[in-house]
Write a protein that holds these residues in place. Structure first.
Motif, PDB file in Angstrom:
ATOM      1  N   ILE A   1       0.844  -1.198   0.000  1.00 49.34           N
ATOM      2  CA  ILE A   1       0.000   0.000   0.000  1.00 49.34           C
ATOM      3  C   ILE A   1       0.877   1.245   0.000  1.00 49.34           C
ATOM      4  O   ILE A   1       0.633   2.196  -0.745  1.00 49.34           O
ATOM      5  CB  ILE A   1      -0.949  -0.003   1.212  1.00 49.34           C
ATOM      6  CG1 ILE A   1      -1.945  -1.162   1.090  1.00 49.34           C
ATOM      7  CG2 ILE A   1      -1.682   1.329   1.335  1.00 49.34           C
ATOM      8  CD1 ILE A   1      -2.767  -1.416   2.346  1.00 49.34           C
ATOM      9  N   SER A   2       1.902   1.232   0.814  1.00 52.86           N
ATOM     10  CA  SER A   2       2.825   2.367   0.911  1.00 52.86           C
ATOM     11  C   SER A   2       3.474   2.678  -0.430  1.00 52.86           C
ATOM     12  O   SER A   2       3.550   3.832  -0.852  1.00 52.86           O
ATOM     13  CB  SER A   2       3.897   2.053   1.954  1.00 52.86           C
ATOM     14  OG  SER A   2       4.972   2.939   1.874  1.00 52.86           O
TER      15      SER A   2
ATOM     16  N   HIS B   1       2.723   5.916  -2.387  1.00 47.24           N
ATOM     17  CA  HIS B   1       3.861   6.771  -1.986  1.00 47.24           C
ATOM     18  C   HIS B   1       3.592   7.448  -0.643  1.00 47.24           C
ATOM     19  O   HIS B   1       3.691   8.663  -0.510  1.00 47.24           O
ATOM     20  CB  HIS B   1       4.185   7.809  -3.065  1.00 47.24           C
ATOM     21  CG  HIS B   1       4.414   7.203  -4.408  1.00 47.24           C
ATOM     22  ND1 HIS B   1       5.517   6.448  -4.699  1.00 47.24           N
ATOM     23  CD2 HIS B   1       3.661   7.217  -5.540  1.00 47.24           C
ATOM     24  CE1 HIS B   1       5.452   6.029  -5.948  1.00 47.24           C
ATOM     25  NE2 HIS B   1       4.326   6.465  -6.481  1.00 47.24           N
ATOM     26  N   ILE B   2       3.256   6.619   0.334  1.00 49.95           N
ATOM     27  CA  ILE B   2       2.979   7.083   1.690  1.00 49.95           C
ATOM     28  C   ILE B   2       3.977   6.414   2.624  1.00 49.95           C
ATOM     29  O   ILE B   2       4.268   5.229   2.478  1.00 49.95           O
ATOM     30  CB  ILE B   2       1.552   6.692   2.134  1.00 49.95           C
ATOM     31  CG1 ILE B   2       0.519   7.429   1.296  1.00 49.95           C
ATOM     32  CG2 ILE B   2       1.328   6.975   3.603  1.00 49.95           C
ATOM     33  CD1 ILE B   2      -0.903   7.034   1.622  1.00 49.95           C
TER      34      ILE B   2
ATOM     35  N   LEU C   1       0.413   4.378   7.935  1.00 50.11           N
ATOM     36  CA  LEU C   1      -0.583   3.362   7.600  1.00 50.11           C
ATOM     37  C   LEU C   1      -0.986   2.552   8.831  1.00 50.11           C
ATOM     38  O   LEU C   1      -0.712   1.368   8.945  1.00 50.11           O
ATOM     39  CB  LEU C   1      -0.049   2.449   6.495  1.00 50.11           C
ATOM     40  CG  LEU C   1       0.210   3.128   5.158  1.00 50.11           C
ATOM     41  CD1 LEU C   1       0.819   2.158   4.168  1.00 50.11           C
ATOM     42  CD2 LEU C   1      -1.068   3.728   4.604  1.00 50.11           C
ATOM     43  N   ARG C   2      -1.651   3.218   9.752  1.00 55.21           N
ATOM     44  CA  ARG C   2      -2.214   2.517  10.910  1.00 55.21           C
ATOM     45  C   ARG C   2      -3.350   1.618  10.430  1.00 55.21           C
ATOM     46  O   ARG C   2      -4.007   1.912   9.441  1.00 55.21           O
ATOM     47  CB  ARG C   2      -2.778   3.516  11.926  1.00 55.21           C
ATOM     48  CG  ARG C   2      -1.797   4.519  12.466  1.00 55.21           C
ATOM     49  CD  ARG C   2      -2.487   5.533  13.405  1.00 55.21           C
ATOM     50  NE  ARG C   2      -3.896   5.779  13.163  1.00 55.21           N
ATOM     51  CZ  ARG C   2      -4.406   6.647  12.276  1.00 55.21           C
ATOM     52  NH1 ARG C   2      -3.615   7.346  11.506  1.00 55.21           N
ATOM     53  NH2 ARG C   2      -5.709   6.811  12.147  1.00 55.21           N
ATOM     54  N   PHE C   3      -3.599   0.531  11.118  1.00 55.16           N
ATOM     55  CA  PHE C   3      -4.651  -0.393  10.710  1.00 55.16           C
ATOM     56  C   PHE C   3      -6.020   0.278  10.694  1.00 55.16           C
ATOM     57  O   PHE C   3      -6.859  -0.048   9.875  1.00 55.16           O
ATOM     58  CB  PHE C   3      -4.686  -1.628  11.611  1.00 55.16           C
ATOM     59  CG  PHE C   3      -3.489  -2.517  11.410  1.00 55.16           C
ATOM     60  CD1 PHE C   3      -3.232  -3.081  10.176  1.00 55.16           C
ATOM     61  CD2 PHE C   3      -2.620  -2.777  12.447  1.00 55.16           C
ATOM     62  CE1 PHE C   3      -2.128  -3.897   9.970  1.00 55.16           C
ATOM     63  CE2 PHE C   3      -1.523  -3.599  12.262  1.00 55.16           C
ATOM     64  CZ  PHE C   3      -1.272  -4.145  11.027  1.00 55.16           C
ATOM     65  N   ALA C   4      -6.247   1.228  11.591  1.00 55.53           N
ATOM     66  CA  ALA C   4      -7.546   1.894  11.678  1.00 55.53           C
ATOM     67  C   ALA C   4      -7.667   3.088  10.726  1.00 55.53           C
ATOM     68  O   ALA C   4      -8.744   3.663  10.604  1.00 55.53           O
ATOM     69  CB  ALA C   4      -7.795   2.356  13.108  1.00 55.53           C
TER      70      ALA C   4
ATOM     71  N   GLU D   1      -9.047   9.193   4.956  1.00 51.40           N
ATOM     72  CA  GLU D   1      -8.017   9.927   5.698  1.00 51.40           C
ATOM     73  C   GLU D   1      -6.704   9.973   4.920  1.00 51.40           C
ATOM     74  O   GLU D   1      -5.942  10.928   5.028  1.00 51.40           O
ATOM     75  CB  GLU D   1      -7.732   9.267   7.048  1.00 51.40           C
ATOM     76  CG  GLU D   1      -8.800   9.387   8.074  1.00 51.40           C
ATOM     77  CD  GLU D   1      -8.456   8.594   9.329  1.00 51.40           C
ATOM     78  OE1 GLU D   1      -8.441   9.216  10.404  1.00 51.40           O
ATOM     79  OE2 GLU D   1      -8.204   7.379   9.215  1.00 51.40           O
ATOM     80  N   LEU D   2      -6.451   8.924   4.169  1.00 46.55           N
ATOM     81  CA  LEU D   2      -5.204   8.805   3.414  1.00 46.55           C
ATOM     82  C   LEU D   2      -5.323   9.353   1.989  1.00 46.55           C
ATOM     83  O   LEU D   2      -4.395   9.233   1.197  1.00 46.55           O
ATOM     84  CB  LEU D   2      -4.766   7.336   3.376  1.00 46.55           C
ATOM     85  CG  LEU D   2      -4.478   6.707   4.739  1.00 46.55           C
ATOM     86  CD1 LEU D   2      -4.348   5.206   4.616  1.00 46.55           C
ATOM     87  CD2 LEU D   2      -3.227   7.323   5.356  1.00 46.55           C
TER      88      LEU D   2
END
Length: 92
Positions: A22-23, A27-28, A33-36, A41-42
């Motif tokens: 995912i990152s 490109h995060i 990338l918290r599970f919640a 939000e992202l």
């Protein structure tokens, strides 16, 4: 939402790999990338979600049905963990 018990049962390495994918796709920084964390939000749009789904399917040799609700990072991890079962190894 998928069962959160898969988050507890998911091997740490599997969760890390999903978060890394995912990152890289978005490109995060993986620390964000918290599970919640919700996809809203992202700042994920529908194309981002499709790209991530396709990459997870390719890497883990699985199929993520369209009906599966993916609203958080943890939902992606839960979905892969539920289908992965620990018996297959992802492609690097």
């Amino acid at each position: 939402m998928l069962s959160q018990s898969y988050l507890l049962d998911a091997p740490a390495g599997l969760a890390q790999k999903v978060r890394r994918i995912i990152s890289q796709r978005k490109h995060i920084n993986p620390r964000r990338l918290r599970f919640a964390a919700t996809l809203g939000e992202l700042d994920f749009d529908q194309l981002d979600v499709v790209d991530i789904i396709l990459e997870l399917e390719r890497r883990f040799h699985l199929t993520i049905p369209d009906e599966v609700p993916l609203r958080t990072v943890g939902d992606f991890v839960s979905c892969v963990a539920a289908q992965h079962g620990g018996s297959q190894r992802p492609v690097a």
